[in-house]
Design a protein around this motif. Structure first.
Motif, short mmCIF file in Angstrom:
data_model
loop_
_atom_site.label_atom_id
_atom_site.label_comp_id
_atom_site.label_asym_id
_atom_site.label_seq_id
_atom_site.Cartn_x
_atom_site.Cartn_y
_atom_site.Cartn_z
N GLN A 101 4.63 13.10 6.33
CA GLN A 101 4.00 14.31 5.83
C GLN A 101 4.96 14.95 4.77
OE1 GLN A 101 4.25 13.68 9.13
NE2 GLN A 101 2.12 13.86 10.03
N LYS A 102 6.24 15.37 5.22
CA LYS A 102 7.06 16.16 4.54
C LYS A 102 7.56 15.50 3.36
CE LYS A 102 8.96 19.29 8.04
NZ LYS A 102 10.42 19.47 8.80
N PHE A 103 7.89 14.20 3.59
CA PHE A 103 8.31 13.32 2.37
C PHE A 103 7.39 13.29 1.59
CE2 PHE A 103 7.82 9.02 0.70
CZ PHE A 103 9.14 8.92 -0.13
N PHE A 104 5.90 12.88 1.90
CA PHE A 104 4.92 12.79 0.89
C PHE A 104 4.63 13.98 0.14
CE2 PHE A 104 0.59 11.89 -0.87
CZ PHE A 104 0.86 10.83 -1.18
N THR B 255 0.94 -1.29 0.04
CA THR B 255 0.07 -0.12 -0.11
C THR B 255 0.91 1.31 -0.07
OG1 THR B 255 -1.75 -1.29 1.30
CG2 THR B 255 -1.82 1.36 1.12
N PHE B 256 2.03 1.21 0.91
CA PHE B 256 2.73 2.41 0.76
C PHE B 256 3.38 2.65 -0.42
CE2 PHE B 256 7.12 4.05 1.12
CZ PHE B 256 6.98 4.65 2.45
N MET B 257 3.82 1.65 -1.11
CA MET B 257 4.63 1.73 -2.60
C MET B 257 3.50 2.33 -3.39
SD MET B 257 7.39 0.93 -1.50
CE MET B 257 8.18 0.01 -0.41
N ASP B 258 1.97 1.75 -3.10
CA ASP B 258 0.97 2.17 -4.41
C ASP B 258 0.70 3.45 -4.23
OD1 ASP B 258 -0.90 1.36 -6.29
OD2 ASP B 258 -2.35 1.34 -4.78
N CYS B 259 0.84 4.14 -2.95
CA CYS B 259 0.54 5.41 -2.57
C CYS B 259 1.38 6.38 -3.09
CB CYS B 259 0.40 5.69 -0.99
SG CYS B 259 -1.06 4.94 -0.05
N LEU B 260 2.67 6.11 -3.50
CA LEU B 260 3.56 6.81 -4.04
C LEU B 260 3.26 7.09 -5.43
CD1 LEU B 260 6.96 5.71 -2.43
CD2 LEU B 260 5.34 7.49 -1.72
N ILE B 261 2.63 5.84 -6.14
CA ILE B 261 2.53 5.96 -7.45
C ILE B 261 1.33 6.73 -7.90
CG2 ILE B 261 1.83 4.34 -9.36
CD1 ILE B 261 3.54 2.37 -8.28
N LYS B 262 0.27 6.43 -6.96
CA LYS B 262 -1.04 7.01 -7.15
C LYS B 262 -1.08 8.57 -6.43
CE LYS B 262 -3.54 2.75 -7.74
NZ LYS B 262 -4.42 1.80 -7.05
N LYS B 263 -0.01 8.85 -5.67
CA LYS B 263 0.00 10.05 -4.96
C LYS B 263 -1.36 10.13 -4.10
CE LYS B 263 3.24 12.09 -8.03
NZ LYS B 263 3.73 13.42 -8.82
N ASP B 264 -1.59 9.22 -3.45
CA ASP B 264 -2.96 9.21 -2.51
C ASP B 264 -2.32 9.52 -1.12
OD1 ASP B 264 -5.14 8.41 -0.86
OD2 ASP B 264 -5.45 6.55 -2.11
N SER B 265 -2.71 10.61 -0.68
CA SER B 265 -2.08 11.29 0.58
C SER B 265 -2.92 10.48 1.76
CB SER B 265 -1.84 12.57 0.72
OG SER B 265 -3.26 13.42 0.49
N VAL B 266 -4.03 10.56 1.73
CA VAL B 266 -5.19 10.05 2.76
C VAL B 266 -4.51 8.57 2.88
CG1 VAL B 266 -7.52 9.56 3.28
CG2 VAL B 266 -6.84 11.59 1.73
N LYS B 267 -4.76 7.71 2.00
CA LYS B 267 -4.19 6.34 2.43
C LYS B 267 -2.64 6.02 2.91
CE LYS B 267 -6.06 2.80 0.14
NZ LYS B 267 -6.52 1.92 -0.73
N PHE B 268 -1.98 6.85 2.40
CA PHE B 268 -0.63 7.11 2.89
C PHE B 268 -0.65 7.51 4.39
CE2 PHE B 268 3.78 8.89 3.42
CZ PHE B 268 4.39 7.93 2.95
#
Length: 168
Positions: free
Chosen positions: A88-91, A36-49
């Protein structure tokens, strides 16, 4: 007496099987958090991340590997060999132009049902080009039945300075 031994043997086997099933379940849940972590980076999904992390302060520390740090020091002798941040800063940093992805492999999970550590090799990519790679370690806790990330520490080697060795 034979019945007692038989019952104890069956109980022991079923208890061992249940214990292994629970361990497998925890490891499966932790692997899903990494995915999920890796997928959130691709999709830029901050809520799930953000939901992957414990709501208390978490540790986020990167340490530059020797070759990368030596290169950095050759350009500026005041460069520290490590840095701290927050998830948060990373994302927020990945919201510039470009597609980001992190790949992980050689995963090792050690857990007891309440706490866990996950260590793995990783590579970090921007626009399908490998930027850096290293080793990553996560500390996780199980709160109210859900695994949450408490800490991420990782080493950083810039691909342009020292390319990642090919895995066999």
């Amino acid at each position: 007496m034979k019945r007692l031994i038989l019952l104890l043997t069956i109980f022991s086997i079923s208890h061992a099987a249940f214990s292994q099933e629970k361990e497998t379940s925890n490891k499966k849940e932790i692997k899903q958090i990494l995915t999920t972590f890796m997928d959130c980076l691709i999709k830029k999904d901050s809520v799930k991340f953000y939901s992957l992390f414990h709501n208390e302060p978490t540790v986020w520390v990167g340490v530059f590997k020797e070759k990368t740090q030596q290169n950095r020091l050759s350009k500026d002798s005041t460069k520290k060999g490590n840095f701290t941040s927050t998830y948060q800063k990373f994302f927020r940093s990945i919201f510039d132009t470009g597609a980001y992805e992190e790949k992980f492999y050689n995963l090792n999970i050690d857990e007891d049902g309440s706490i866990a550590s996950a260590t793995f090799d990783y590579s970090y990519w921007k626009d399908k080009k490998k930027i850096n790679w290293g080793k990553e370690s996560w500390g996780l806790v199980k709160i109210d039945g859900h695994w949450k990330i408490m800490s991420i520490i990782f080493s950083v080697e810039f691909e342009s300075i020292n390319p990642e060795p090919i895995k066999k």
